[in-house]
Design a protein around this motif. Structure first.
Motif, PDB file in Angstrom:
ATOM      1  N   ASP A  94       0.854  -1.187   0.000  1.00  0.00           N
ATOM      2  CA  ASP A  94       0.000   0.000   0.000  1.00  0.00           C
ATOM      3  C   ASP A  94       0.897   1.247   0.000  1.00  0.00           C
ATOM      4  O   ASP A  94       1.608   1.515   0.958  1.00  0.00           O
ATOM      5  N   ARG A  95       0.868   1.975  -1.118  1.00  0.00           N
ATOM      6  CA  ARG A  95       1.676   3.194  -1.239  1.00  0.00           C
ATOM      7  C   ARG A  95       0.784   4.393  -1.548  1.00  0.00           C
ATOM      8  O   ARG A  95       1.190   5.361  -2.186  1.00  0.00           O
ATOM      9  N   THR A  96      -0.464   4.326  -1.073  1.00  0.00           N
ATOM     10  CA  THR A  96      -1.444   5.372  -1.348  1.00  0.00           C
ATOM     11  C   THR A  96      -0.945   6.741  -0.904  1.00  0.00           C
ATOM     12  O   THR A  96      -1.011   7.710  -1.666  1.00  0.00           O
ATOM     13  N   GLU A  97      -0.483   6.842   0.317  1.00  0.00           N
ATOM     14  CA  GLU A  97      -0.058   8.142   0.839  1.00  0.00           C
ATOM     15  C   GLU A  97       1.064   8.744  -0.002  1.00  0.00           C
ATOM     16  O   GLU A  97       1.090   9.944  -0.264  1.00  0.00           O
ATOM     17  N   GLU A  98       1.976   7.917  -0.441  1.00  0.00           N
ATOM     18  CA  GLU A  98       3.131   8.376  -1.220  1.00  0.00           C
ATOM     19  C   GLU A  98       2.757   8.784  -2.642  1.00  0.00           C
ATOM     20  O   GLU A  98       3.289   9.758  -3.176  1.00  0.00           O
ATOM     21  N   LEU A  99       1.841   8.045  -3.267  1.00  0.00           N
ATOM     22  CA  LEU A  99       1.572   8.232  -4.691  1.00  0.00           C
ATOM     23  C   LEU A  99       0.297   8.998  -5.013  1.00  0.00           C
ATOM     24  O   LEU A  99       0.118   9.449  -6.151  1.00  0.00           O
ATOM     25  N   ASP A 100      -0.598   9.168  -4.057  1.00  0.00           N
ATOM     26  CA  ASP A 100      -1.901   9.788  -4.316  1.00  0.00           C
ATOM     27  C   ASP A 100      -1.764  11.170  -4.964  1.00  0.00           C
ATOM     28  O   ASP A 100      -2.438  11.465  -5.950  1.00  0.00           O
ATOM     29  N   ALA A 101      -0.902  12.007  -4.443  1.00  0.00           N
ATOM     30  CA  ALA A 101      -0.736  13.364  -4.975  1.00  0.00           C
ATOM     31  C   ALA A 101      -0.053  13.367  -6.346  1.00  0.00           C
ATOM     32  O   ALA A 101      -0.095  14.381  -7.045  1.00  0.00           O
TER      33      ALA A 101
END
Length: 85
Positions: A46-53
């Motif tokens: 889960d890399r949502t925080e890193e890649l979302d922006a």
């Protein structure tokens, strides 16, 4: 019960198992599965925080969705098992 999802099962793994790809510790085991409803399930980091922006303007992610990363090797080994249609 209202809103209950139909039962879904894993039909098959796509590509090689993590052990076949060299993971013997169980610490890094991305995986792909075909589900009985025709969808696919992904086990990844889960890399949502890193890649979302960093998502392009044409992409969107619902609150219930996560950005999950799998290794290139995992996807390439699964390619032969991914149906054309």
């Amino acid at each position: 019960m209202h809103g209950e999802l139909p039962a879904v099962s894993i039909v098959r793994r796509l590509g090689d198992s993590p052990r076949q790809r060299g993971s013997v510790t169980g610490e890094t085991c991305p995986d792909l599965f075909e589900l009985s409803d025709g969808d696919f399930a992904v086990i990844g980091t889960d890399r949502t925080e890193e890649l979302d922006a960093l998502l392009p303007e044409s992409a969107a992610r619902a609150d219930c969705e996560r950005i999950v990363v799998i290794t290139r090797d995992t996807l390439l080994r699964a390619e032969r098992d991914i149906p054309d249609a």
